[in-house]
Design a protein around this motif. Structure first.
Motif, PDB file in Angstrom:
ATOM      1  N   SER A   1      32.565  37.324  52.389  1.00 51.58           N
ATOM      2  CA  SER A   1      32.906  37.093  50.986  1.00 51.58           C
ATOM      3  C   SER A   1      33.977  38.075  50.551  1.00 51.58           C
ATOM      4  CB  SER A   1      31.677  37.241  50.087  1.00 51.58           C
ATOM      5  OG  SER A   1      31.359  38.615  49.887  1.00 51.58           O
ATOM      6  N   VAL A   2      34.828  37.633  49.629  1.00 53.69           N
ATOM      7  CA  VAL A   2      35.812  38.528  49.035  1.00 53.69           C
ATOM      8  C   VAL A   2      35.729  38.408  47.514  1.00 53.69           C
ATOM      9  CG1 VAL A   2      37.431  38.612  50.970  1.00 53.69           C
ATOM     10  CG2 VAL A   2      37.622  36.758  49.335  1.00 53.69           C
TER      11      VAL A   2
ATOM     12  N   PHE B   1      37.925  56.676  46.566  1.00 53.98           N
ATOM     13  CA  PHE B   1      38.554  55.954  45.455  1.00 53.98           C
ATOM     14  C   PHE B   1      37.724  54.721  45.141  1.00 53.98           C
ATOM     15  CE2 PHE B   1      41.686  53.005  43.592  1.00 53.98           C
ATOM     16  CZ  PHE B   1      42.180  53.804  42.570  1.00 53.98           C
ATOM     17  N   LYS B   2      37.203  54.646  43.922  1.00 54.04           N
ATOM     18  CA  LYS B   2      36.234  53.611  43.576  1.00 54.04           C
ATOM     19  C   LYS B   2      36.849  52.383  42.911  1.00 54.04           C
ATOM     20  CE  LYS B   2      32.854  56.287  44.908  1.00 54.04           C
ATOM     21  NZ  LYS B   2      32.141  56.010  46.171  1.00 54.04           N
ATOM     22  N   ASP B   3      38.101  52.447  42.486  1.00 54.97           N
ATOM     23  CA  ASP B   3      38.649  51.412  41.604  1.00 54.97           C
ATOM     24  C   ASP B   3      39.493  50.359  42.305  1.00 54.97           C
ATOM     25  OD1 ASP B   3      37.460  52.427  39.294  1.00 54.97           O
ATOM     26  OD2 ASP B   3      39.064  53.875  38.989  1.00 54.97           O
ATOM     27  N   LEU B   4      39.288  50.148  43.589  1.00 57.34           N
ATOM     28  CA  LEU B   4      40.016  49.096  44.295  1.00 57.34           C
ATOM     29  C   LEU B   4      39.726  47.727  43.690  1.00 57.34           C
ATOM     30  CD1 LEU B   4      39.379  50.121  48.011  1.00 57.34           C
ATOM     31  CD2 LEU B   4      41.566  50.258  46.813  1.00 57.34           C
ATOM     32  N   ALA B   5      40.711  46.834  43.726  1.00 53.78           N
ATOM     33  CA  ALA B   5      40.466  45.431  43.441  1.00 53.78           C
ATOM     34  C   ALA B   5      39.790  44.810  44.657  1.00 53.78           C
ATOM     35  CB  ALA B   5      41.780  44.726  43.132  1.00 53.78           C
TER      36      ALA B   5
ATOM     37  N   LEU C   1      27.399  45.201  53.668  1.00 60.14           N
ATOM     38  CA  LEU C   1      27.883  45.204  52.284  1.00 60.14           C
ATOM     39  C   LEU C   1      28.937  46.288  52.165  1.00 60.14           C
ATOM     40  CD1 LEU C   1      27.825  44.424  49.276  1.00 60.14           C
ATOM     41  CD2 LEU C   1      25.902  45.994  48.992  1.00 60.14           C
ATOM     42  N   ILE C   2      30.162  45.882  51.826  1.00 61.14           N
ATOM     43  CA  ILE C   2      31.282  46.818  51.706  1.00 61.14           C
ATOM     44  C   ILE C   2      31.774  46.779  50.265  1.00 61.14           C
ATOM     45  CG2 ILE C   2      33.572  47.443  52.591  1.00 61.14           C
ATOM     46  CD1 ILE C   2      32.888  45.721  55.093  1.00 61.14           C
ATOM     47  N   ASN C   3      31.455  47.812  49.534  1.00 60.30           N
ATOM     48  CA  ASN C   3      31.808  47.897  48.119  1.00 60.30           C
ATOM     49  C   ASN C   3      31.793  49.375  47.732  1.00 60.30           C
ATOM     50  OD1 ASN C   3      31.823  47.992  45.283  1.00 60.30           O
ATOM     51  ND2 ASN C   3      30.653  46.113  45.071  1.00 60.30           N
ATOM     52  N   PRO C   4      32.915  49.932  47.289  1.00 57.06           N
ATOM     53  CA  PRO C   4      32.949  51.370  46.984  1.00 57.06           C
ATOM     54  C   PRO C   4      31.997  51.773  45.864  1.00 57.06           C
ATOM     55  CG  PRO C   4      34.964  50.277  46.241  1.00 57.06           C
ATOM     56  CD  PRO C   4      34.229  49.296  47.086  1.00 57.06           C
TER      57      PRO C   4
ATOM     58  N   ASP D   1      33.307  43.372  48.131  1.00 57.62           N
ATOM     59  CA  ASP D   1      33.360  43.180  46.677  1.00 57.62           C
ATOM     60  C   ASP D   1      33.777  44.496  46.040  1.00 57.62           C
ATOM     61  OD1 ASP D   1      33.118  42.008  44.191  1.00 57.62           O
ATOM     62  OD2 ASP D   1      30.993  41.505  44.381  1.00 57.62           O
ATOM     63  N   HIS D   2      34.117  44.436  44.760  1.00 50.06           N
ATOM     64  CA  HIS D   2      34.507  45.659  44.042  1.00 50.06           C
ATOM     65  C   HIS D   2      33.858  45.740  42.672  1.00 50.06           C
ATOM     66  CE1 HIS D   2      37.582  44.060  41.037  1.00 50.06           C
ATOM     67  NE2 HIS D   2      37.168  42.995  41.669  1.00 50.06           N
ATOM     68  N   HIS D   3      32.990  44.800  42.354  1.00 47.93           N
ATOM     69  CA  HIS D   3      32.330  44.816  41.056  1.00 47.93           C
ATOM     70  C   HIS D   3      31.173  45.821  41.056  1.00 47.93           C
ATOM     71  CE1 HIS D   3      34.318  40.804  41.038  1.00 47.93           C
ATOM     72  NE2 HIS D   3      34.612  41.190  39.813  1.00 47.93           N
TER      73      HIS D   3
END
Length: 569
Positions: free
Chosen positions: A137-138, A188-192, A176-179, A162-164
């Motif tokens: 998923s992206v 850095f947490k604010d990636l799109a 699960l890859i999400n900062p 994801d980045h939400h």
């Protein structure tokens, strides 16, 4: 001079001296929180070699190992995207990257009106039935708890990128890859979403390199995919700071100088000559978004993946037509929302919540943004269809939307998003109570001062400070956008000369101060010409105009007001 002023001037001077910058540029960097020379060097001229280790993203090692196994065994991989520009570009990025790596890959984009947001059980069941082994998923999936469970039951390995904001319960996916997930050390947490996908490609390329995948040929150059990262990052309104700024700065150069056929066709129908953050945000991205809002976002994926110019031009014109249709629907929806607001009895709310059966779910996010601009209130618009509604929310500085919706979760069927933008689903019968609770959260979080719109600036200057070299150097701080606004300054007590209306709706005049004068343009302010009397304070962004080999400074006016009269004046 107060000591703290001396300290600021000393730091400004030191930064300017070490990096050979003008004091004005150094001032801007300090105002952006860039205080050390190393931080400033990265901000201005960071290199891809400075990127952090992608394996510092929690879940990356496990996700890459599964994809490496799929590569070795020839398994089929499906990218599950989202229907906004971030999701579209992330889908294209992984399809192109995985194809270059030699994986067997295809993609699925949900239909907004039929499937709704994010992963769905139906999509996963369809993938399993078609022989897919891995779903990636992206830009979605961080809240897909039930869907991840179903993937396990089906024997599908689900990799969520994801980045939400991560909810309290996160899905038990294969990876699960999400900062934003708890325990993730990525700096850095604010990636799109497209930024997270890019780091997945970087990590997978490294693993493939170590596995000898490229020993017989040239290694894929991922830098060439940064046009997609820039497009999705700008469109998703994440802060253009840190890694986002670095990736976007490089990607914009590709969008401008080496556009892929689909982007070139989109530029032609949108009449975009030179690409910037502004043209991406207001000209290119809306046309890509229009497909997902009204029709099928897969058309945007097809355009960006396209190689044949004639076919790309036909697709771009189709998207342009959808965008014109979207604009008409948006205009009507905005008029209806404003009428509803201005006929209400409560004229001092801290928030806006409106619901209507007439509203198209594909445009309510844009209209919510328009209402935020107009009323400076956190805004939720809900499109009702039968007993349920789909909502889009936008916010203002100081009000974290996702956290606010967390406090209203008992009234919602589901929600997701981040600080400034979110989506939700709600039962029709809960709308009134949700509006009450949301208003209560807003009143407790926001002071009356927070609800006053403000135009920020970077301090005062004199007209004599604004020579072409100084103003030109400010361009090194671009790209400008969320988190990195275009520099703006105040000049006080200037005299206005030669004020004229141009283009029907704009003002052109000359500002004069102590023997120095500069031309000014005030877009959309023709109706205020009568206010230009006596000494004026100007809020402006300085720009460089090139004409026949000459480079001259022009002030782009954001606002103006009569100068404050000092005692004795």
């Amino acid at each position: 001079m107060p000591r703290y002023v001396e300290s600021v001037l000393e730091r400004e001077g030191e930064l300017a001296r070490i990096l050979e910058l003008t004091p004005l540029t150094a001032r801007i960097l300090l105002a952006r929180g860039i205080e050390s020379p190393d931080q400033a060097r990265f901000f201005i001229d960071g290199k891809l070699a400075d990127l952090p280790d992608p394996f510092s993203l929690l879940g990356m090692e496990r996700g890459v190992a599964r994809l490496l196994h799929a590569w070795r065994c020839g398994e089929r991989v499906r990218i599950h995207g989202d229907y906004d520009v971030d999701g579209i570009t992330a889908t294209v990025l992984l399809v192109e990257g995985f194809t270059q790596f030699g994986l067997k890959v295809d993609y699925h984009i949900p239909l907004r009106l039929k499937d709704g947001y994010g992963l769905s059980v139906e999509a996963l069941e369809g993938a399993a039935a078609e022989g897919i082994s891995v779903v990636v998923s992206v830009d979605c999936g961080v809240s897909a708890v039930a869907e991840a469970q179903r993937a396990r039951e089906l024997g599908l390995d689900l990799i969520v990128t994801d980045h939400h904001q991560a909810p309290a319960e996160i899905p038990r996916a294969h990876a699960l890859i999400n900062p934003h997930q708890p325990g993730c050390p990525f700096p850095f947490k604010d990636l799109a979403g497209v930024g997270v996908a890019f780091f997945l490609l970087v990590a997978l390329r490294k693993a493939l390199r170590e596995a000898g995948a490229f020993s017989g040929g040239k290694e894929p150059d991922l830098r060439r995919l940064l046009d997609l990262v820039a497009l999705g990052t700008i469109a998703d309104l994440v802060p253009l700071t840190g890694l986002n700024r670095l990736l976007t700065r490089i990607g914009l150069q590709l969008l401008d100088k080496q556009p892929r056929p689909g982007i070139q066709a989109l530029r032609q129908v949108a009449a975009v000559d030179k690409v910037s953050c502004g043209t991406v945000g207001f000209r290119l991205a809306p046309r890509l978004n229009a497909a997902g809002r009204l029709e099928d976002a897969a058309l945007g994926v097809e355009l960006l993946l396209g190689c044949e110019s004639v076919a790309c031009r036909e697709l771009a014109e189709l998207l342009d037509g959808f965008n014109r249709e979207r604009q008409a629907i948006e205009k009507e929806t905005l008029e209806q929302a404003v009428t509803s607001l201005e006929s209400g009895v409560d004229d001092t709310p801290s928030s806006i919540v409106l619901a209507d059966t007439r509203w198209h779910p594909g445009v309510i996010g844009i209209v919510a943004s328009r209402l935020v601009e107009r009323y400076h209130r956190p805004t939720v618009l809900i499109s009702l269809d039968g007993e349920q509604g789909k909502g889009s929310a936008r916010s203002i500085r100081g009000f974290h939307l996702y956290q606010a919706l967390e406090l209203c979760r008992e009234r919602l069927l589901g929600f997701g998003g981040h600080a400034y933008a979110a989506g939700l689903s709600i039962a029709e019968g809960e709308v009134t109570e949700f509006a009450r609770v949301f208003e209560q959260v807003a009143r407790e979080s926001l002071s009356p001062d927070d609800l006053l719109p403000r135009l920020g600036h970077d301090g005062e200057v004199l007209l004599e400070d604004l020579d072409p070299a100084t103003v030109g150097e400010l361009g090194r701080l671009a790209p400008f956008g969320m988190g990195n606004p275009e520099p703006a300054f105040v000049v006080r007590s200037v005299r206005i000369q030669q004020a004229t209306v141009v283009g029907g709706d704009h003002l052109r005049f000359v500002a004069r101060q102590d023997g120095y004068s500069l031309p000014c343009i005030a877009f959309g302010m023709a109706a205020r010409q009568g206010e230009l009397s006596g000494p004026m304070d100007l809020l402006f962004s300085p720009t460089i105009n090139e004409w026949k080999g000459r480079f001259d400074v022009q002030l782009q006016i954001r606002d103006f007001r009569p100068s404050a009269q000092m005692p004795g004046d």
